[in-house]
Design an enzyme around this catalytic site. Structure first.
Site, mmCIF file in Angstrom:
data_model
loop_
_atom_site.group_PDB
_atom_site.id
_atom_site.type_symbol
_atom_site.label_atom_id
_atom_site.label_comp_id
_atom_site.label_asym_id
_atom_site.label_seq_id
_atom_site.Cartn_x
_atom_site.Cartn_y
_atom_site.Cartn_z
ATOM 1 N N GLU A 27 0.876 -1.072 0.055
ATOM 2 C CA GLU A 27 0.018 -0.197 -0.097
ATOM 3 C C GLU A 27 1.027 1.160 0.009
ATOM 4 O O GLU A 27 1.929 1.337 0.335
ATOM 5 C CB GLU A 27 -0.972 0.083 1.258
ATOM 6 N N ASN A 72 -6.580 1.585 2.555
ATOM 7 C CA ASN A 72 -7.526 2.892 2.916
ATOM 8 C C ASN A 72 -6.975 4.006 1.709
ATOM 9 O O ASN A 72 -7.808 4.792 1.400
ATOM 10 C CB ASN A 72 -7.241 3.601 4.193
ATOM 11 N N ASN A 174 -12.077 -1.034 -0.998
ATOM 12 C CA ASN A 174 -11.585 -1.387 0.250
ATOM 13 C C ASN A 174 -12.330 -0.952 1.375
ATOM 14 O O ASN A 174 -12.767 0.136 1.685
ATOM 15 C CB ASN A 174 -9.976 -0.814 0.173
ATOM 16 N N GLU A 175 -12.428 -1.953 2.141
ATOM 17 C CA GLU A 175 -13.221 -1.566 3.537
ATOM 18 C C GLU A 175 -14.361 -0.613 3.393
ATOM 19 O O GLU A 175 -14.382 0.430 4.181
ATOM 20 C CB GLU A 175 -12.114 -1.407 4.669
ATOM 21 N N TYR A 246 -6.756 -8.304 12.049
ATOM 22 C CA TYR A 246 -5.545 -7.944 12.676
ATOM 23 C C TYR A 246 -5.858 -8.190 14.180
ATOM 24 O O TYR A 246 -6.799 -8.230 14.676
ATOM 25 C CB TYR A 246 -5.285 -6.543 12.554
ATOM 26 N N GLU A 294 -6.414 -9.085 3.903
ATOM 27 C CA GLU A 294 -5.412 -8.207 4.821
ATOM 28 C C GLU A 294 -5.506 -9.081 6.143
ATOM 29 O O GLU A 294 -6.610 -9.235 6.766
ATOM 30 C CB GLU A 294 -5.936 -6.857 5.073
ATOM 31 N N GLN A 351 1.598 -5.965 5.668
ATOM 32 C CA GLN A 351 1.891 -5.862 4.093
ATOM 33 C C GLN A 351 3.310 -6.350 4.004
ATOM 34 O O GLN A 351 3.706 -7.294 4.895
ATOM 35 C CB GLN A 351 1.861 -4.101 4.060
#
Ligand code: AHR
Length: 500
Positions: A27, A72, A174-175, A246, A294, A351
């Protein structure tokens, strides 16, 4: 300590591991790109400014698919800013990370980076469905994938990329469930936009593979309802739904942290159930697969030790330093993904470099492996083939978050040549865990290697000053006799046992 046991039999399998399970994520965030993979002027930089010391480590890590450019970040991304002569590219505010994006590294450089890694590296491009929509997605697709003879494909050729990029796998945003996301939407709003975008993109290339945004975590208040609503709109138009997770140790509760994969497995199973529920409602024969794009350990609640100002270029953010304990939890997350390889067909370690990453770098200086590098590299190397069904009979321990949890977390993968690798974690912090595995009808006769990642200091880390403090070590005494494998797993350890 009671012995933990399980049995392996070639007749009982979960499914074939998709190489995409060993994907990662780059990212535009902190120093992942700038001074991570890309640093013109670095002593190891090639003619394109890519750090060859990092490229070597990326190859050793065994990474396949690489998701890009966010995260993000993508929800404010203008793909046009990132193409053409680098000196003409605009500097932009990156709202997601309050940084300045120079666009010195862009789409063409990303594709060049993948090519330098090797044929195993595959693009996975996210499109901006935060501030943008269908039209910009189509323009990007035409620029990237159309051979030539149209305005945008000819622009790519004029920019020096004669061959189309051939991007097959695309993330539709994304999200989008997260209120922090630029352009955050309700499930209904996002489901409609994702469906319209997917339909239009398939008008250019019907055989794309598309990932719809699922929830950014199982604890989101909209979890499951979000997936159901989005899939009701997109079921026939997409191939995957995304999951993000996470984990971190909080309030000194290491026992719960070590059992984090209990949550990962329930998250996967709940999303599978939701996908199949919608499939049943639609009377569809199609199965939606999971893109766990992720996953990692991430200390979100720790203050950043590095001074950072708003709108800095490539700030030192999210540079978590991983311990032995983190690597054991990380290994357990890998085990959870492998245990569900029938439905998790894409996964991206978030990442790749510097930002919650297995590889760290110093600007102008060294590149080194974090503790988490090793479980990933070993799983990518030995975790290809058929996942065997593993049902453990294990002693348990008490956790605050997950109740009684098994001390043993394990999976096993049978390669094409018939060799088998057992991946196992002992979650116990103080006691070794004896393990016995009955090997039925697998034709295995010997132990090639038992490697473990463990240390007398579970908080030990690799740092720029001590880059090899933690590496896996061989374990003696592991034996295969009369069809039974016997081993002892050190306290708080990640283990790889290879059998032929
Ligand atoms: O990987 C870091 C961030 O975590 C990503 O940008 C976002 O998608 C997630 O919240």
């Amino acid at each position: 300590m009671r012995t933990a046991r399980f049995a392996l039999d070639p007749a009982f399998t979960v499914g074939e591991v998709n190489p995409r399970l060993f994907g990662s994520f780059v990212e535009h965030l902190g120093r992942c790109v700038y001074t991570g993979i890309f640093e013109p002027g670095h002593p190891s930089a090639d003619e394109a400014g890519l750090r060859t010391d990092v490229l070597d480590l990326v190859r050793e890590l065994g990474v396949t698919t690489i998701r890009y450019p966010g995260g993000n970040f993508v929800s404010g991304y203008n793909w046009e800013d990132s193409v053409g002569p680098a000196e003409d590219r605009p500097r932009r505010l990156d709202l997601a990370w309050r940084s300045t994006e120079t666009n010195r590294f862009g789409l063409s450089e990303y594709i060049a980076f993948l090519k330098k890694i090797g044929p195993q590296a595959e693009p996975m491009m996210a499109i901006n469905l935060g501030t943008r929509g269908v039209a910009e997605a189509l323009e990007l697709q035409e620029y990237a994938n159309h051979p030539s003879g149209t305005a945008r494909s000819d622009l790519r050729v004029a920019h020096g990329d004669k061959d189309p990029f051939g991007i097959k796998l695309w993330c539709l945003g994304n999200e989008m469930d997260g209120p922090w996301q630029t352009g955050h939407k309700t499930a209904e709003e996002y489901g409609r936009l994702a469906a319209e975008t997917a339909r239009a993109m398939r008008q250019i290339e019907p055989d794309l593979e598309l990932v719809a945004c699922g929830s950014s975590g199982q604890s989101m208040p909209t979890f499951a309802e979000w997936e159901a609503t989005v899939l009701a709109e997109t079921y026939d138009l997409v191939d995957h739904i995304s999951l993000h997770a996470y984990y971190e140790e909080t309030d000194g509760d290491r026992d719960s942290f070590l059992a984090s994969a209990v949550d990962t497995e329930s998250f996967i199973e709940n999303v599978v159930a939701t996908c199949d529920h919608i499939g049943a409602r639609l009377k569809s024969k199609k199965k939606i697969n999971l893109s766990f794009d992720e996953w990692n350990v991430w200390y979100q609640s720790r203050p950043n030790p590095h001074p950072v100002e708003d709108w800095q270029e490539a700030p030192r953010i999210l540079e978590d330093v991983y311990s032995v304990t983190d690597a054991v939890v990380f290994g357990s997350l890998l085990i959870a993904l492998l245990r569900h390889a029938d439905r998790v067909t894409v996964a991206c370690l978030a990442q790749l470099v510097n930002v919650i990453a297995p590889i760290m770098t110093e600007p102008g200086g060294a590149a080194w492996r974090q503790t988490t590098f090793f479980p990933f590299a070993q799983a990518s190397q030995y975790g290809r083939g058929q996942v065997l069904d593993v049902r453990v009979d294990s002693p348990t321990y008490a956790t605050k978050k997950y109740g009684e949890a098994d001390l043993l977390h394990a999976t096993a993968v049978r390669a094409e040549d018939g060799s088998v690798t057992v991946f196992a974690v002992n979650r116990g912090q103080t006691e070794p865990l004896p393990l016995e595995v009955a090997l039925n009808r697998l034709g295995l006769t010997s132990v090639v290697e038992h490697s473990a990642l463990a240390d007398a200091d579970p908080d030990a880390t690799n740092t720029v000053d001590d880059q090899e403090r933690i590496t896996p070590h061989p374990v003696e005494g592991t034996a295969l006799q009369d069809g039974t494998l016997s081993a002892v797993l050190e306290p708080l350890s990640w283990n790889v046992i290879r059998l032929v």
